[in-house]
Design a protein around this motif. Structure first.
Motif, PDB file in Angstrom:
ATOM      1  N   ALA A   1      58.699  55.224  44.100  1.00 48.59           N
ATOM      2  CA  ALA A   1      57.301  55.019  44.490  1.00 48.59           C
ATOM      3  C   ALA A   1      56.387  55.037  43.273  1.00 48.59           C
ATOM      4  N   GLU A   2      56.630  55.972  42.369  1.00 47.88           N
ATOM      5  CA  GLU A   2      55.793  56.064  41.166  1.00 47.88           C
ATOM      6  C   GLU A   2      55.969  54.827  40.284  1.00 47.88           C
ATOM      7  N   ARG A   3      57.197  54.378  40.144  1.00 51.62           N
ATOM      8  CA  ARG A   3      57.460  53.225  39.277  1.00 51.62           C
ATOM      9  C   ARG A   3      56.877  51.932  39.842  1.00 51.62           C
ATOM     10  N   LEU A   4      56.960  51.762  41.163  1.00 49.44           N
ATOM     11  CA  LEU A   4      56.494  50.519  41.780  1.00 49.44           C
ATOM     12  C   LEU A   4      55.073  50.619  42.325  1.00 49.44           C
ATOM     13  N   VAL A   5      54.452  51.781  42.135  1.00 52.90           N
ATOM     14  CA  VAL A   5      53.090  52.023  42.625  1.00 52.90           C
ATOM     15  C   VAL A   5      53.042  51.792  44.142  1.00 52.90           C
ATOM     16  N   LEU A   6      53.925  52.484  44.838  1.00 52.23           N
ATOM     17  CA  LEU A   6      53.987  52.451  46.295  1.00 52.23           C
ATOM     18  C   LEU A   6      53.946  53.875  46.809  1.00 52.23           C
ATOM     19  N   SER A   7      53.762  54.044  48.097  1.00 57.38           N
ATOM     20  CA  SER A   7      53.857  55.375  48.682  1.00 57.38           C
ATOM     21  C   SER A   7      55.327  55.679  48.953  1.00 57.38           C
ATOM     22  N   PRO A   8      55.739  56.962  48.904  1.00 53.30           N
ATOM     23  CA  PRO A   8      57.122  57.324  49.232  1.00 53.30           C
ATOM     24  C   PRO A   8      57.526  56.857  50.633  1.00 53.30           C
ATOM     25  N   LEU A   9      56.577  56.855  51.566  1.00 55.30           N
ATOM     26  CA  LEU A   9      56.869  56.398  52.924  1.00 55.30           C
ATOM     27  C   LEU A   9      57.219  54.908  52.932  1.00 55.30           C
ATOM     28  N   THR A  10      56.497  54.126  52.133  1.00 50.98           N
ATOM     29  CA  THR A  10      56.789  52.698  52.042  1.00 50.98           C
ATOM     30  C   THR A  10      58.163  52.465  51.434  1.00 50.98           C
ATOM     31  N   VAL A  11      58.501  53.233  50.412  1.00 51.28           N
ATOM     32  CA  VAL A  11      59.821  53.128  49.790  1.00 51.28           C
ATOM     33  C   VAL A  11      60.906  53.455  50.805  1.00 51.28           C
ATOM     34  N   ARG A  12      60.683  54.513  51.559  1.00 55.17           N
ATOM     35  CA  ARG A  12      61.662  54.906  52.574  1.00 55.17           C
ATOM     36  C   ARG A  12      61.857  53.776  53.598  1.00 55.17           C
ATOM     37  N   SER A  13      60.776  53.121  53.964  1.00 60.03           N
ATOM     38  CA  SER A  13      60.861  52.014  54.921  1.00 60.03           C
ATOM     39  C   SER A  13      61.684  50.865  54.351  1.00 60.03           C
ATOM     40  N   HIS A  14      61.482  50.554  53.068  1.00 52.90           N
ATOM     41  CA  HIS A  14      62.257  49.493  52.422  1.00 52.90           C
ATOM     42  C   HIS A  14      63.746  49.865  52.394  1.00 52.90           C
ATOM     43  N   ILE A  15      64.039  51.137  52.080  1.00 51.18           N
ATOM     44  CA  ILE A  15      65.428  51.604  52.045  1.00 51.18           C
ATOM     45  C   ILE A  15      66.063  51.469  53.420  1.00 51.18           C
ATOM     46  N   GLN A  16      65.340  51.891  54.449  1.00 51.13           N
ATOM     47  CA  GLN A  16      65.864  51.833  55.812  1.00 51.13           C
ATOM     48  C   GLN A  16      66.135  50.390  56.236  1.00 51.13           C
ATOM     49  N   ARG A  17      65.220  49.491  55.913  1.00 51.82           N
ATOM     50  CA  ARG A  17      65.418  48.081  56.284  1.00 51.82           C
ATOM     51  C   ARG A  17      66.613  47.481  55.542  1.00 51.82           C
ATOM     52  N   ALA A  18      66.761  47.831  54.273  1.00 45.98           N
ATOM     53  CA  ALA A  18      67.898  47.335  53.500  1.00 45.98           C
ATOM     54  C   ALA A  18      69.209  47.864  54.068  1.00 45.98           C
ATOM     55  N   MET A  19      69.219  49.132  54.468  1.00 47.12           N
ATOM     56  CA  MET A  19      70.417  49.709  55.070  1.00 47.12           C
ATOM     57  C   MET A  19      70.789  48.977  56.347  1.00 47.12           C
ATOM     58  N   THR A  20      69.788  48.638  57.142  1.00 48.77           N
ATOM     59  CA  THR A  20      70.041  47.919  58.397  1.00 48.77           C
ATOM     60  C   THR A  20      70.620  46.536  58.112  1.00 48.77           C
ATOM     61  N   LYS A  21      70.024  45.811  57.169  1.00 47.47           N
ATOM     62  CA  LYS A  21      70.479  44.457  56.853  1.00 47.47           C
ATOM     63  C   LYS A  21      71.893  44.447  56.271  1.00 47.47           C
ATOM     64  N   LEU A  22      72.237  45.484  55.491  1.00 44.80           N
ATOM     65  CA  LEU A  22      73.542  45.535  54.838  1.00 44.80           C
ATOM     66  C   LEU A  22      74.546  46.367  55.622  1.00 44.80           C
ATOM     67  N   ASP A  23      74.123  46.854  56.803  1.00 46.11           N
ATOM     68  CA  ASP A  23      75.002  47.633  57.674  1.00 46.11           C
ATOM     69  C   ASP A  23      75.560  48.848  56.940  1.00 46.11           C
ATOM     70  N   ALA A  24      74.698  49.544  56.198  1.00 48.16           N
ATOM     71  CA  ALA A  24      75.088  50.741  55.467  1.00 48.16           C
ATOM     72  C   ALA A  24      74.833  51.979  56.317  1.00 48.16           C
ATOM     73  N   ARG A  25      75.791  52.869  56.365  1.00 48.66           N
ATOM     74  CA  ARG A  25      75.649  54.094  57.152  1.00 48.66           C
ATOM     75  C   ARG A  25      74.512  54.962  56.626  1.00 48.66           C
ATOM     76  N   ASP A  26      74.411  55.030  55.303  1.00 54.86           N
ATOM     77  CA  ASP A  26      73.401  55.877  54.693  1.00 54.86           C
ATOM     78  C   ASP A  26      73.147  55.419  53.267  1.00 54.86           C
ATOM     79  N   ARG A  27      72.364  56.178  52.544  1.00 57.15           N
ATOM     80  CA  ARG A  27      71.945  55.780  51.194  1.00 57.15           C
ATOM     81  C   ARG A  27      73.131  55.679  50.235  1.00 57.15           C
TER      82      ARG A  27
END
Length: 225
Positions: A180-206
């Protein structure tokens, strides 16, 4: 909420020690034990723990095979695997991560580190030992596994540019706050991006998301962090 833990280790004394430690915490409890990988799979099916603390070397069915058996079953998707090993650079750790383990710790870690690790994987986060992750990525995770491809090129292409950017930083070990600090985003937004990527790639977790990022070629070991 109490974290429900299953202990899988062929050493009864070690299981007893871990049980005392875990049961002393207000937010977690041991609900079952297993002396080998086969028992671990059966107990996971019966008790549905939040976390399985899994020894990587056990008789009958080792921790890698047991992890694969548990993580391949959709009905056990809410169970996370924390692998314990004496050899932090063992190829079997890479295999366990590919199979769906949320992370690993050496058996010589402090009680505080073990408890923190259980809480981390219970929350769906990755726990990758900093001392061994770089070697694992270089030697094993970045090499395509033709027997078990975790992400098809089409799935990787489905990621947005921002999702790719976030996943790349996560694969280099950055926390949500650091991303979040590096991309100037909120941690919540980063978490949302991670969750969406996990869904698209069918990843169980991080942790599996990190494995997919390297094995699919989305992230290269020599890429700048």
């Amino acid at each position: 909420m109490t974290i429900r833990v299953l202990l899988a280790d062929d050493q009864a004394l070690l299981r007893a020690t871990f049980r005392i430690l875990i049961d002393s915490e207000d937010d977690m409890t041991v609900i079952a034990e297993a002396a080998d990988g086969r028992e671990a799979v059966e107990a996971t099916e019966e008790y549905r723990p939040d976390v399985v603390v899994m020894d990587i070397r056990m008789p009958h069915l080792d921790g890698v095979a047991a992890t694969a058996a548990i993580c391949s079953r959709p009905e056990l998707a809410d169970t996370h695997i924390l692998v314990l090993t004496t050899f932090e650079n063992d190829e079997n750790i890479a295999k366990a991560l590919r199979a769906g383990a949320s992370g690993f710790l050496g058996k010589g870690v402090s009680p505080e580190t073990l408890l923190s690790g259980i809480r981390t994987v219970a929350a769906g986060e990755a726990l990758l030992s900093q001392a061994a992750t770089r070697a694992l990525i270089t030697r094993f995770l970045a090499a395509p596994d033709t027997d078990d491809l975790l992400a098809l090129p089409e799935a990787v292409k489905a990621l947005t540019d921002r999702e790719r950017e976030v996943v790349t930083l996560a694969a280099h070990g950055r926390s949500n706050a650091q991303i979040a600090e590096r991309l100037v985003l909120s941690p919540l937004t980063v978490r949302s991006h991670i969750q969406r990527a996990m869904t698209k790639l069918d990843a169980r977790d991080r942790a599996q998301l990190v494995v997919i990022a390297y094995q699919s070629g989305l992230v290269q070991p020599q890429s700048p962090a």
